[in-house]
Structure formats: structure tokens, C-alpha cells
Write an enzyme that holds these catalytic residues in place. Structure first.
Site, short mmCIF file in Angstrom:
data_model
loop_
_atom_site.label_atom_id
_atom_site.label_comp_id
_atom_site.label_asym_id
_atom_site.label_seq_id
_atom_site.Cartn_x
_atom_site.Cartn_y
_atom_site.Cartn_z
N GLU A 231 -26.51 -23.22 -1.71
CA GLU A 231 -27.49 -22.15 -1.93
C GLU A 231 -28.94 -22.64 -1.92
O GLU A 231 -29.26 -23.67 -2.51
CB GLU A 231 -27.19 -21.50 -3.28
CG GLU A 231 -28.00 -20.24 -3.55
CD GLU A 231 -27.30 -19.33 -4.53
OE1 GLU A 231 -26.46 -18.53 -4.09
OE2 GLU A 231 -27.57 -19.44 -5.74
N LYS B 216 -32.02 -21.92 -3.67
CA LYS B 216 -32.29 -21.25 -4.96
C LYS B 216 -33.54 -21.89 -5.57
O LYS B 216 -33.50 -23.01 -6.06
CB LYS B 216 -31.06 -21.47 -5.88
CG LYS B 216 -31.10 -20.72 -7.19
CD LYS B 216 -29.79 -20.86 -7.95
CE LYS B 216 -29.73 -19.99 -9.18
NZ LYS B 216 -28.46 -20.13 -9.93
N LYS C 6 -27.93 -13.30 -0.34
CA LYS C 6 -27.54 -13.15 -1.74
C LYS C 6 -28.65 -12.37 -2.42
O LYS C 6 -29.77 -12.84 -2.57
CB LYS C 6 -27.33 -14.52 -2.39
CG LYS C 6 -26.48 -14.46 -3.63
CD LYS C 6 -25.80 -15.80 -3.87
CE LYS C 6 -24.59 -15.67 -4.75
NZ LYS C 6 -24.91 -15.40 -6.14
N GLU D 70 -18.37 -9.57 -5.27
CA GLU D 70 -18.41 -10.43 -6.47
C GLU D 70 -17.93 -9.70 -7.72
O GLU D 70 -18.36 -8.59 -8.00
CB GLU D 70 -19.85 -10.91 -6.67
CG GLU D 70 -20.03 -11.78 -7.89
CD GLU D 70 -21.46 -12.24 -8.05
OE1 GLU D 70 -21.95 -12.96 -7.15
OE2 GLU D 70 -22.09 -11.90 -9.06
N ASN E 287 -17.70 -14.75 -10.13
CA ASN E 287 -18.89 -15.42 -10.66
C ASN E 287 -18.59 -15.86 -12.09
O ASN E 287 -18.30 -15.03 -12.96
CB ASN E 287 -20.12 -14.51 -10.60
CG ASN E 287 -21.40 -15.33 -10.64
OD1 ASN E 287 -21.42 -16.46 -11.17
ND2 ASN E 287 -22.47 -14.81 -10.09
N GLU F 183 -17.90 -19.06 -7.95
CA GLU F 183 -19.36 -19.08 -7.94
C GLU F 183 -19.92 -19.49 -9.29
O GLU F 183 -19.43 -19.05 -10.33
CB GLU F 183 -19.91 -17.67 -7.65
CG GLU F 183 -19.51 -17.05 -6.33
CD GLU F 183 -20.06 -15.63 -6.22
OE1 GLU F 183 -19.35 -14.77 -5.69
OE2 GLU F 183 -21.17 -15.38 -6.71
N SER F 184 -20.96 -20.30 -9.25
CA SER F 184 -21.75 -20.72 -10.42
C SER F 184 -21.02 -21.76 -11.27
O SER F 184 -19.80 -21.73 -11.42
CB SER F 184 -22.12 -19.54 -11.34
OG SER F 184 -22.85 -18.57 -10.64
O1 LIG Z 1 -28.61 -17.88 -11.69
C1 LIG Z 1 -28.92 -16.98 -12.49
O2 LIG Z 1 -29.55 -17.21 -13.57
C2 LIG Z 1 -28.56 -15.56 -12.22
C3 LIG Z 1 -28.92 -14.58 -13.13
C4 LIG Z 1 -28.64 -13.26 -12.91
C5 LIG Z 1 -27.98 -12.87 -11.74
C6 LIG Z 1 -27.61 -13.84 -10.82
C7 LIG Z 1 -27.89 -15.16 -11.05
N1 LIG Z 1 -27.57 -16.13 -10.13
C8 LIG Z 1 -26.98 -15.85 -8.89
C9 LIG Z 1 -25.77 -16.67 -8.72
O3 LIG Z 1 -24.70 -16.12 -8.81
C10 LIG Z 1 -25.93 -18.14 -8.53
O4 LIG Z 1 -27.15 -18.41 -7.92
C11 LIG Z 1 -24.86 -18.84 -7.71
O5 LIG Z 1 -23.58 -18.46 -8.06
C12 LIG Z 1 -25.02 -20.37 -7.89
O6 LIG Z 1 -24.91 -20.71 -9.25
P1 LIG Z 1 -25.32 -22.17 -9.78
O7 LIG Z 1 -24.60 -23.17 -8.94
O8 LIG Z 1 -24.84 -22.21 -11.20
O9 LIG Z 1 -26.79 -22.27 -9.64
#
Ligand SMILES: O=C(O)c1ccccc1NCC(=O)[C@H](O)[C@H](O)COP(=O)(O)O
Length: 275
Positions: A59, A61, A121, A170, A191, A221-222
């Protein structure tokens, strides 16, 4: 009427709707649609997602509501090229501006720089955003179940497909997984981050993945911080992991992706669906 949302997600969706209204005033949907190409130009990510090993979506980001500014990314195209060189199966581009500092310009830049599929996204609640996604080079578009009612979800899945976009649907709860499956999603992301509280709990994927029928792509995800997490999500049935923060804050994005891909390709990891 949209399903009830609360707190952070509701705020973000409200902001996205306000920005969208401005763009629609400047360029109405009919005029935007007139710009659509007639021929199919998108790349289908599903064969790669279903191949052996765990695929990695990397991503772009810059910032997030939970962490504030994450990384200075002067050129998202360069970052995306490094992700691709590391073996990423697709690139996710956050295009929301207010809380994530993203833009459609980032999507365009990434599309031009890589040959792999690209995900828009964002907080997509209308067909207008899907047409924008298609016009700006996306191959996939995120649809968040918690931000949509059933009718909107089915309609946007169909609209995405009619635009040759693959909808990544999602979910974060068992009910949302059921709604995603009933709506006909064939690519579902769980997520681990609760978009209402921003808490990340990797056990979410472990708990919900078994509710996704075979044949549907499962994305974790995340909360992926390193190779160990890829192995854990693979053992729980992930076909794909989507990773943002760990890659944009790491030293070397190419090596960061390569390490995750190598973990997901380890021969000792037998997919539970193909023992
Ligand atoms: O990342 C956030 O804080 C967030 C808050 C509210 C809605 C969406 C958010 N993020 C989008 C995502 O789902 C993540 O960017 C993506 O899954 C990657 O997650 P990570 O590897 O933990 O940065």
C-alpha cells in the site's frame, strides 16, 4: 438509506461525500462517464491471488487517522516500482485526501509506473467514485460493507464489474462477511482494524476467515508487521495480505515486500484448502 455507521468511519465517509459533491458539481456523472474507454484495459488480479503462496498487496499510505503522518512519499510512482520489484502482486493506493493525504493523482502516477493491478482504496459509496477509479487507472475498487446497506452493496458490486473493476469487499464482523458473501463478492478482505474504533486485532481474520466459502479470495488486511504475521495469516487461510504501515515506515520497500513474499511462499506452508 445507508446502514448506520458511527465515529471514525462515519466522519471519514461524511468527508468523502462532501468532497465528492464538489467534484460532481464541477463534472457531472454523465460527462465523467463520457470519458470512459470502450475497450477493456484493466488487469484481473484474481489468477495471481489464487496462485500458490500468499500474494502481497503493498500500500501507498502517507498518513492515517490512527497514526497521523506515516511517511513522506514524494513520488508514489517510485515507491510502487520498488514494491513491484520486491514481488508485490498488486498495489493499493489510498486516494482519500482529508485523513490519508492521498489523491487520484497518486493513483494515476502509480498506474503509469507498474504493470501489476492497482487498487483504489477509498471510501466508495457512489457509482461516481467507481467511474473515477476506472478512469484513473484502477483495476480493483474497495467497497466497505460497514459503509453501505445491502442494496447499495449489491448495486456497487455490479457497477464495478460493469466497469471491468474487481470489487474488493471489506468486512470486519461475521455479519459483514455474510452480507459480502450474499451480495456475490468473490474477493473478500477481512480488515483486522475496526474502522469505528481503529483498534487492530489480528485474531479477527482467524475468527472470520472460516466463514468465507471456498473459491472466494480471502485477504487479510491491516496489522501485518513482518514475515511472521504472513505465516500466521496463511495458516488461517489467507490467499493475500494487504500491508501498508510496515512497508512505508520500513527502511527498504523492495526488500520489505520481498521478505513478506518469501514468507508466504515457504514450502512448509500448506494452504488449508490444498493440503
Ligand atoms: O489505517 C487507519 O488508521 C484507518 C483508519 C480508518 C479507516 C481505514 C484505515 N486504514 C485503511 C486500511 O485498511 C489500511 O490502510 C490497510 O489495511 C493497511 O493497514 P496497515 O498495514 O496496518 O497499515
Amino acid at each position: 438509506m445507508a446502514a448506520p455507521t458511527t465515529s471514525v468511519l462515519a466522519d471519514i465517509v461524511a468527508g468523502a461525500r462532501a468532497d465528492l459533491a464538489e467534484r460532481e458539481r464541477a463534472l457531472p456523472l454523465a460527462e465523467l462517464k463520457a470519458q470512459l474507454p470502450s475497450a477493456r484495459e484493466t488487469i484481473d488480479p484474481r489468477p495471481t491471488f489464487r496462485a500458490d503462496g500468499v500474494a502481497v498487496i503493498a500500500e501507498v499510505k502517507r498518513a492515517s487517522p490512527s497514526r497521523g503522518t506515516l511517511a513522506h512519499i514524494p513520488d508514489p510512482a517510485v515507491l510502487a516500482e520498488r514494491y513491484e520489484a520486491g514481488g508485490a502482486a498488486a498495489i493499493s493506493v489510498l486516494t482519500e485526501g482529508r485523513r490519508f493525504s492521498g489523491s487520484l493523482a497518486d493513483l494515476v502516477a502509480v498506474r503509469r509506473s507498474v504493470d501489476i493491478p492497482v487498487l483504489r482504496k477509498d471510501f466508495i459509496v457512489t457509482a461516481y467514485q467507481l467511474v473515477e477509479a476506472r478512469l484513473n487507472g484502477a483495476d480493483l475498487a474497495l467497497l466497505i460493507v460497514a459503509a453501505l446497506d445491502d442494496c447499495e452493496l449489491v448495486g456497487l458490486i455490479e457497477r464495478a464489474r460493469s466497469l471491468d473493476l474487481v470489487p474488493l469487499v471489506e468486512a470486519h464482523t461475521a455479519d459483514e462477511v455474510r452480507r459480502a458473501v450474499d451480495a456475490g463478492a468473490d474477493v473478500i478482505g477481512i480488515n483486522n482494524r475496526d474502522l469505528k474504533t481503529l483498534e487492530v486485532d489480528p485474531s479477527t481474520f482467524h475468527r472470520l476467515a472460516p466463514l468465507i466459502p471456498d473459491g472466494i479470495v480471502r485477504i487479510a488486511e491491516s496489522g501485518v508487521r513482518g514475515p511472521h504475521d504472513v505465516i500466521e495469516f496463511a495458516r488461517a487461510g489467507a490467499d493475500v495480505v494487504l500491508v501498508g504501515e510496515a512497508l512505508v515506515t520500513g527502511e527498504d520497500p523492495r526488500a520489505g515486500v520481498a521478505d513478506l513474499v518469501a514468507a508466504g511462499a515457504h514450502p512448509a506452508l500448506q494452504h488449508p484448502r490444498n493440503p
